[in-house]
Write a protein that holds these residues in place. Structure first.
Motif, PDB file in Angstrom:
ATOM      1  N   ASN A  91    -117.761  57.313  13.556  1.00 13.60           N
ATOM      2  CA  ASN A  91    -118.618  58.476  12.629  1.00 13.60           C
ATOM      3  C   ASN A  91    -118.140  57.912  11.398  1.00 13.60           C
ATOM      4  OD1 ASN A  91    -119.498  60.865  11.249  1.00 13.60           O
ATOM      5  ND2 ASN A  91    -119.774  61.559  13.446  1.00 13.60           N
ATOM      6  N   ILE A  92    -119.088  57.566  10.323  1.00 11.74           N
ATOM      7  CA  ILE A  92    -118.828  57.673   9.117  1.00 11.74           C
ATOM      8  C   ILE A  92    -119.767  58.534   8.242  1.00 11.74           C
ATOM      9  CG2 ILE A  92    -118.699  55.774   7.049  1.00 11.74           C
ATOM     10  CD1 ILE A  92    -117.045  54.880   9.348  1.00 11.74           C
ATOM     11  N   ASP A  93    -119.044  59.649   7.647  1.00 12.70           N
ATOM     12  CA  ASP A  93    -119.645  60.646   6.944  1.00 12.70           C
ATOM     13  C   ASP A  93    -120.995  61.148   7.661  1.00 12.70           C
ATOM     14  OD1 ASP A  93    -117.880  60.138   4.675  1.00 12.70           O
ATOM     15  OD2 ASP A  93    -119.147  58.696   3.942  1.00 12.70           O
ATOM     16  N   GLY A  94    -120.611  61.691   9.046  1.00 13.39           N
ATOM     17  CA  GLY A  94    -121.743  62.281   9.660  1.00 13.39           C
ATOM     18  C   GLY A  94    -122.816  61.329  10.243  1.00 13.39           C
ATOM     19  N   ILE A  95    -122.660  59.999   9.995  1.00  9.20           N
ATOM     20  CA  ILE A  95    -123.659  58.819  10.659  1.00  9.20           C
ATOM     21  C   ILE A  95    -122.839  58.371  11.875  1.00  9.20           C
ATOM     22  CG2 ILE A  95    -124.828  56.864  10.427  1.00  9.20           C
ATOM     23  CD1 ILE A  95    -124.925  57.634   7.422  1.00  9.20           C
ATOM     24  N   LYS A  96    -123.671  58.570  13.071  1.00  9.65           N
ATOM     25  CA  LYS A  96    -122.792  58.015  14.211  1.00  9.65           C
ATOM     26  C   LYS A  96    -123.441  56.705  14.624  1.00  9.65           C
ATOM     27  CE  LYS A  96    -123.444  59.310  18.655  1.00  9.65           C
ATOM     28  NZ  LYS A  96    -123.597  60.134  19.998  1.00  9.65           N
ATOM     29  N   ILE A  97    -122.314  55.681  14.542  1.00  9.10           N
ATOM     30  CA  ILE A  97    -122.679  54.337  14.838  1.00  9.10           C
ATOM     31  C   ILE A  97    -122.129  53.937  16.316  1.00  9.10           C
ATOM     32  CG2 ILE A  97    -122.357  52.018  14.247  1.00  9.10           C
ATOM     33  CD1 ILE A  97    -122.308  53.289  11.220  1.00  9.10           C
ATOM     34  N   SER A  98    -123.107  53.788  17.274  1.00 12.30           N
ATOM     35  CA  SER A  98    -122.631  53.286  18.463  1.00 12.30           C
ATOM     36  C   SER A  98    -122.914  51.715  18.646  1.00 12.30           C
ATOM     37  CB  SER A  98    -123.276  53.809  19.670  1.00 12.30           C
ATOM     38  OG  SER A  98    -123.125  55.465  19.524  1.00 12.30           O
ATOM     39  N   ALA A  99    -121.884  51.134  19.123  1.00 13.99           N
ATOM     40  CA  ALA A  99    -122.102  49.658  19.502  1.00 13.99           C
ATOM     41  C   ALA A  99    -122.676  49.345  21.056  1.00 13.99           C
ATOM     42  CB  ALA A  99    -120.438  48.870  19.254  1.00 13.99           C
ATOM     43  N   VAL A 100    -123.584  48.677  21.229  1.00 14.43           N
ATOM     44  CA  VAL A 100    -123.982  48.157  22.414  1.00 14.43           C
ATOM     45  C   VAL A 100    -124.220  46.674  22.602  1.00 14.43           C
ATOM     46  CG1 VAL A 100    -125.588  50.248  22.761  1.00 14.43           C
ATOM     47  CG2 VAL A 100    -126.515  48.219  21.585  1.00 14.43           C
ATOM     48  N   SER A 101    -124.334  46.206  23.853  1.00 11.06           N
ATOM     49  CA  SER A 101    -124.188  44.858  23.917  1.00 11.06           C
ATOM     50  C   SER A 101    -125.644  44.189  23.667  1.00 11.06           C
ATOM     51  CB  SER A 101    -124.137  44.424  25.576  1.00 11.06           C
ATOM     52  OG  SER A 101    -122.795  45.155  26.006  1.00 11.06           O
ATOM     53  N   ALA A 102    -125.363  43.063  23.212  1.00 13.45           N
ATOM     54  CA  ALA A 102    -126.585  42.019  22.728  1.00 13.45           C
ATOM     55  C   ALA A 102    -126.032  40.500  23.358  1.00 13.45           C
ATOM     56  CB  ALA A 102    -126.540  42.107  21.323  1.00 13.45           C
ATOM     57  N   TYR A 103    -126.886  40.032  24.025  1.00 10.33           N
ATOM     58  CA  TYR A 103    -126.593  38.712  24.714  1.00 10.33           C
ATOM     59  C   TYR A 103    -127.641  38.002  25.457  1.00 10.33           C
ATOM     60  CZ  TYR A 103    -126.359  41.376  29.046  1.00 10.33           C
ATOM     61  OH  TYR A 103    -126.784  42.318  30.017  1.00 10.33           O
ATOM     62  N   ASN A 104    -127.521  36.773  25.605  1.00  3.19           N
ATOM     63  CA  ASN A 104    -128.538  36.048  26.425  1.00  3.19           C
ATOM     64  C   ASN A 104    -128.409  35.898  27.815  1.00  3.19           C
ATOM     65  OD1 ASN A 104    -128.481  33.780  23.743  1.00  3.19           O
ATOM     66  ND2 ASN A 104    -130.235  34.622  24.336  1.00  3.19           N
ATOM     67  N   ILE A 105    -129.273  36.228  28.664  1.00  2.00           N
ATOM     68  CA  ILE A 105    -129.046  36.174  30.144  1.00  2.00           C
ATOM     69  C   ILE A 105    -128.349  35.021  30.680  1.00  2.00           C
ATOM     70  CG2 ILE A 105    -130.347  36.366  32.289  1.00  2.00           C
ATOM     71  CD1 ILE A 105    -130.227  39.159  30.772  1.00  2.00           C
ATOM     72  N   ASN A 106    -128.886  33.854  30.122  1.00  2.34           N
ATOM     73  CA  ASN A 106    -128.466  32.592  30.598  1.00  2.34           C
ATOM     74  C   ASN A 106    -126.972  32.395  29.594  1.00  2.34           C
ATOM     75  OD1 ASN A 106    -127.951  29.917  30.799  1.00  2.34           O
ATOM     76  ND2 ASN A 106    -129.757  28.974  30.578  1.00  2.34           N
ATOM     77  N   ASP A 107    -125.997  32.211  30.349  1.00  2.00           N
ATOM     78  CA  ASP A 107    -124.638  31.781  29.670  1.00  2.00           C
ATOM     79  C   ASP A 107    -124.588  30.530  28.949  1.00  2.00           C
ATOM     80  OD1 ASP A 107    -123.603  34.334  30.117  1.00  2.00           O
ATOM     81  OD2 ASP A 107    -122.517  33.707  31.991  1.00  2.00           O
ATOM     82  N   ASP A 108    -125.535  29.737  29.073  1.00  3.91           N
ATOM     83  CA  ASP A 108    -125.554  28.380  28.226  1.00  3.91           C
ATOM     84  C   ASP A 108    -126.074  28.656  26.883  1.00  3.91           C
ATOM     85  OD1 ASP A 108    -124.149  27.167  30.673  1.00  3.91           O
ATOM     86  OD2 ASP A 108    -126.090  26.325  31.263  1.00  3.91           O
ATOM     87  N   SER A 109    -126.739  29.784  26.656  1.00  3.63           N
ATOM     88  CA  SER A 109    -127.489  29.946  25.595  1.00  3.63           C
ATOM     89  C   SER A 109    -126.497  30.410  24.429  1.00  3.63           C
ATOM     90  CB  SER A 109    -128.456  31.276  25.665  1.00  3.63           C
ATOM     91  OG  SER A 109    -129.579  30.612  26.510  1.00  3.63           O
ATOM     92  N   PRO A 110    -126.907  30.399  22.983  1.00  2.00           N
ATOM     93  CA  PRO A 110    -125.850  30.553  21.902  1.00  2.00           C
ATOM     94  C   PRO A 110    -125.366  31.996  21.859  1.00  2.00           C
ATOM     95  CG  PRO A 110    -128.198  29.750  21.292  1.00  2.00           C
ATOM     96  CD  PRO A 110    -128.402  30.219  22.697  1.00  2.00           C
ATOM     97  N   HIS A 111    -125.853  33.116  22.656  1.00  2.00           N
ATOM     98  CA  HIS A 111    -125.168  34.166  22.871  1.00  2.00           C
ATOM     99  C   HIS A 111    -124.932  34.775  24.042  1.00  2.00           C
ATOM    100  CE1 HIS A 111    -128.537  33.929  19.618  1.00  2.00           C
ATOM    101  NE2 HIS A 111    -127.577  34.407  18.954  1.00  2.00           N
TER     102      HIS A 111
END
Length: 194
Positions: A91-111
């Motif tokens: 929480n930064i000055d009343g702004i709530k920032i939540s981190a969520v996952s971001a990835y490629n389904i295929n593990d050989d991909s760049p993410h």
């Protein structure tokens, strides 16, 4: 309130956005941005060059800018850098920032999922904005409840337009905005009008 926040969202190109609200400016993944806004908060999703651009970050930061990112990107940054993991929030000055996952389904991909790279859900006065980061259509999206979704559509190491439409169906935001595409390809505007 959604309309007011929507009016403050500016696409910088690629995955970069500025969110201007009454007393704060948030910038996400600035890269080769023609415009600039001195930012109170900068969010970086992952360390790829088109998301973690030190040159752009330096143009957007102020002496007291808070940068929120994951561990790999944090090592390349200086100043008030705060590390966050998927499932955590700040929480930064009343702004709530939540981190969520971001990835490629295929593990050989760049993410690969194992990198623990991020998307963000930003809650501003009860309005939730989801910036997906570089991701495929992932199961975690079933659990997101947001008003505005910023989603990649290029299909190059991220969702393509068809998958982005499926993501919109899962997330059910009031507004979806495409990102991570060539702005000269007008076909995406037909999919996400406005």
């Amino acid at each position: 309130m959604i309309e007011k926040i929507l009016n403050g969202i500016v696409w910088l190109g690629q995955s970069g956005f500025i969110i201007n609200i009454t007393n704060k400016t948030i910038t996400i993944d600035p890269y080769q941005a023609k415009g600039c806004a001195l930012s109170d908060i900068i969010l970086i999703t992952h360390p790829h060059w088109d998301h973690l651009s030190l040159e752009d970050i330096d143009r957007f930061r102020k002496p007291k800018t808070v940068i929120i990112t994951e561990a790999q990107s944090a090592k390349k940054l200086s100043g008030d850098v705060r590390v966050i993991k998927s499932g955590q929030e700040m929480n930064i000055d009343g702004i709530k920032i939540s981190a969520v996952s971001a990835y490629n389904i295929n593990d050989d991909s760049p993410h690969p999922k194992t990198n623990n790279w991020l998307g963000f859900i930003i809650n501003i006065d009860g309005v939730c904005i989801y910036h997906s980061g570089d991701t495929d259509l992932i199961p975690e999206m079933d659990n997101f409840s947001v008003d505005i979704a910023l989603l990649p559509v290029s299909g190059t190491y991220v969702m393509n337009a068809v998958e982005a439409i499926k993501a919109v169906s899962k997330i059910n935001p009031k507004i979806a905005i495409p990102m991570h595409y060539d702005p000269n390809l007008s076909r995406h505007w037909k999919i996400f009008p406005g």
